[in-house]
Design an enzyme around this catalytic site. Structure first.
Site, PDB file in Angstrom:
ATOM      1  N   ASP A  11      41.552  22.503  43.796  1.00 46.80           N
ATOM      2  CA  ASP A  11      40.847  23.191  44.885  1.00 46.80           C
ATOM      3  C   ASP A  11      40.349  24.519  44.318  1.00 46.80           C
ATOM      4  O   ASP A  11      40.732  24.918  43.209  1.00 46.80           O
ATOM      5  CB  ASP A  11      41.835  23.439  46.047  1.00 46.80           C
ATOM      6  CG  ASP A  11      41.218  24.239  47.191  1.00 46.80           C
ATOM      7  OD1 ASP A  11      40.087  23.927  47.609  1.00 46.80           O
ATOM      8  OD2 ASP A  11      41.856  25.198  47.666  1.00 46.80           O
ATOM      9  N   SER A  12      39.524  25.201  45.098  1.00 46.31           N
ATOM     10  CA  SER A  12      39.077  26.535  44.705  1.00 46.31           C
ATOM     11  C   SER A  12      40.243  27.516  44.623  1.00 46.31           C
ATOM     12  O   SER A  12      40.113  28.578  44.038  1.00 46.31           O
ATOM     13  CB  SER A  12      38.074  27.058  45.726  1.00 46.31           C
ATOM     14  OG  SER A  12      38.704  27.177  46.992  1.00 46.31           O
ATOM     15  N   CYS A  74      39.277  19.731  48.325  1.00 50.15           N
ATOM     16  CA  CYS A  74      38.416  20.821  48.768  1.00 50.15           C
ATOM     17  C   CYS A  74      37.142  20.199  49.354  1.00 50.15           C
ATOM     18  O   CYS A  74      36.458  19.433  48.669  1.00 50.15           O
ATOM     19  CB  CYS A  74      38.071  21.686  47.560  1.00 50.15           C
ATOM     20  SG  CYS A  74      36.882  22.991  47.899  1.00 50.15           S
ATOM     21  N   GLU A 153      44.574  32.838  50.732  1.00 51.99           N
ATOM     22  CA  GLU A 153      44.882  33.074  49.314  1.00 51.99           C
ATOM     23  C   GLU A 153      45.967  34.134  49.158  1.00 51.99           C
ATOM     24  O   GLU A 153      46.814  34.063  48.275  1.00 51.99           O
ATOM     25  CB  GLU A 153      43.623  33.526  48.551  1.00 51.99           C
ATOM     26  CG  GLU A 153      42.623  32.423  48.290  1.00 51.99           C
ATOM     27  CD  GLU A 153      43.109  31.385  47.287  1.00 51.99           C
ATOM     28  OE1 GLU A 153      43.591  31.765  46.209  1.00 51.99           O
ATOM     29  OE2 GLU A 153      43.021  30.182  47.587  1.00 51.99           O
ATOM     30  N   CYS A 185      38.221  22.705  56.099  1.00 48.86           N
ATOM     31  CA  CYS A 185      38.475  23.389  54.825  1.00 48.86           C
ATOM     32  C   CYS A 185      39.972  23.302  54.597  1.00 48.86           C
ATOM     33  O   CYS A 185      40.757  23.504  55.533  1.00 48.86           O
ATOM     34  CB  CYS A 185      38.033  24.847  54.924  1.00 48.86           C
ATOM     35  SG  CYS A 185      38.638  25.908  53.581  1.00 48.86           S
ATOM     36  N   HIS A 187      42.061  25.120  53.237  1.00 44.04           N
ATOM     37  CA  HIS A 187      42.867  26.334  53.460  1.00 44.04           C
ATOM     38  C   HIS A 187      43.336  26.444  54.924  1.00 44.04           C
ATOM     39  O   HIS A 187      44.353  27.071  55.209  1.00 44.04           O
ATOM     40  CB  HIS A 187      42.055  27.587  53.121  1.00 44.04           C
ATOM     41  CG  HIS A 187      41.916  27.866  51.651  1.00 44.04           C
ATOM     42  ND1 HIS A 187      41.128  27.113  50.814  1.00 44.04           N
ATOM     43  CD2 HIS A 187      42.471  28.838  50.867  1.00 44.04           C
ATOM     44  CE1 HIS A 187      41.193  27.609  49.585  1.00 44.04           C
ATOM     45  NE2 HIS A 187      42.003  28.653  49.589  1.00 44.04           N
TER      46      HIS A 187
HETATM   47  N1  DGL Z   1      39.457  24.899  50.354  1.00 38.38           N
HETATM   48  C1  DGL Z   1      38.075  24.716  50.266  1.00 38.38           C
HETATM   49  C2  DGL Z   1      37.501  23.696  51.218  1.00 38.38           C
HETATM   50  O1  DGL Z   1      38.180  22.777  51.589  1.00 38.38           O
HETATM   51  C3  DGL Z   1      37.124  25.815  49.890  1.00 38.38           C
HETATM   52  C4  DGL Z   1      37.407  27.189  50.262  1.00 38.38           C
HETATM   53  C5  DGL Z   1      36.543  28.173  49.506  1.00 38.38           C
HETATM   54  O2  DGL Z   1      36.814  28.377  48.332  1.00 38.38           O
HETATM   55  O3  DGL Z   1      35.596  28.695  50.091  1.00 38.38           O
HETATM   56  O4  DGL Z   1      36.367  23.755  51.584  1.00 38.38           O
END
Ligand code: DGL
Length: 264
Positions: A11-12, A74, A153, A185, A187
């Protein structure tokens, strides 16, 4: 490729840990590798070309570590890069993810569904195609959420600034009659407890982590590549500050672990 080889997940940043948890629960015999691209987070405001370049590098790294399958944990990276990854690695099981529009369309009673996601996901052609396929009979209201990923984060899951930001994103969706909210997302599932305090109890929150784990199980099963176990300890890398990921792992992953540095 041995069925005991690990599954590579990335993931990011830390968001994909919400998916990793679902994979661990569903497939406890699988050894897991996790890359947080925290040196380049957030992906949501970056160009698709930039994200594709990052995904190429991370996929190559995970394959170099012996991964038998990849999970793009992600939504933003899937929208930008999963097609290219599949072209580059034909035959490799690759699971991507997208906002749960189909289940949300089936679940809504009010006929209005809200999507919380990154700007990149919502602007993508993949998301437009998803709406074309599954959102005929429902009204879908999209809400980009800049800033939320950064809160997660930092592990600031209940901080006043996180609550204020989330409330500002959710209120307009509730005001327009959404009874179903898609957490588009990876997160955002970590913000569910806070979200539950901000929305009425009857509003349904839908995310796709469990569906991703099911799809991974299906792909590995079809190829007779499900591990028998026992799983090796999960290994973590971060392209950001390894200590920062190590700090939030006990909260977001439920246990402490060593984190190695992923070079650029
Ligand atoms: N966790 C990510 C997603 O599912 C991306 C979040 C990000 O880096 O902007 O989209």
């Amino acid at each position: 490729m041995s069925s005991e080889a690990p599954v590579g997940v990335f993931d990011s940043g830390v968001g994909g840990l919400s998916v990793l948890g679902e994979i661990r629960a569903r497939l406890p015999n699988e050894s897991l590798l996790y890359v947080a691209d925290s040196g380049h987070v957030p992906y949501g405001e970056k160009s698709p070309e930039y994200i594709r370049e990052r995904c190429r590098k991370i996929a190559d790294f995970l394959l170099g570590q012996g991964a038998k399958a990849l999970v793009v944990a992600c939504n933003t990276a899937t929208a930008a890069a999963v097609a290219e990854l599949r072209e580059r690695h034909p035959g490799l099981p690759i699971v991507g993810m997208e906002p749960a529009v189909k289940p949300a369309a089936a679940a809504t009673c009010s006929g209005t569904v809200g999507v919380l996601a990154t700007t990149g996901t919502l602007k993508s052609a993949r998301f437009a195609a998803l709406l074309d396929r599954f959102a005929h009979d429902v009204r879908v209201i999209t809400q980009p959420c800049p800033g939320l990923v950064e809160c997660v984060e930092q592990g600031a899951l209940a901080a006043p600034q996180t609550r204020a930001l989330l409330a500002a994103y959710v209120q307009p969706l509730l005001a327009q009659g959404c009874d179903t909210l898609i957490l588009g997302c990876t997160h955002y599932p970590f913000l569910k407890p806070l979200l539950r305090e901000l929305v009425p109890a009857e509003v349904e929150l839908i995310d796709t982590g469990a569906a991703v784990a099911r799809q991974l199980a299906r792909l590995l099963g079809e190829r007779e590549q499900l591990a028998v176990g026992p799983a090796q300890p999960t290994r973590f890398w971060s392209s950001g500050e390894p200590a920062a990921l190590a700090r939030v792992l006990p909260v977001l992953w439920g246990e402490a672990a060593a984190v190695a540095k992923l070079g650029d």
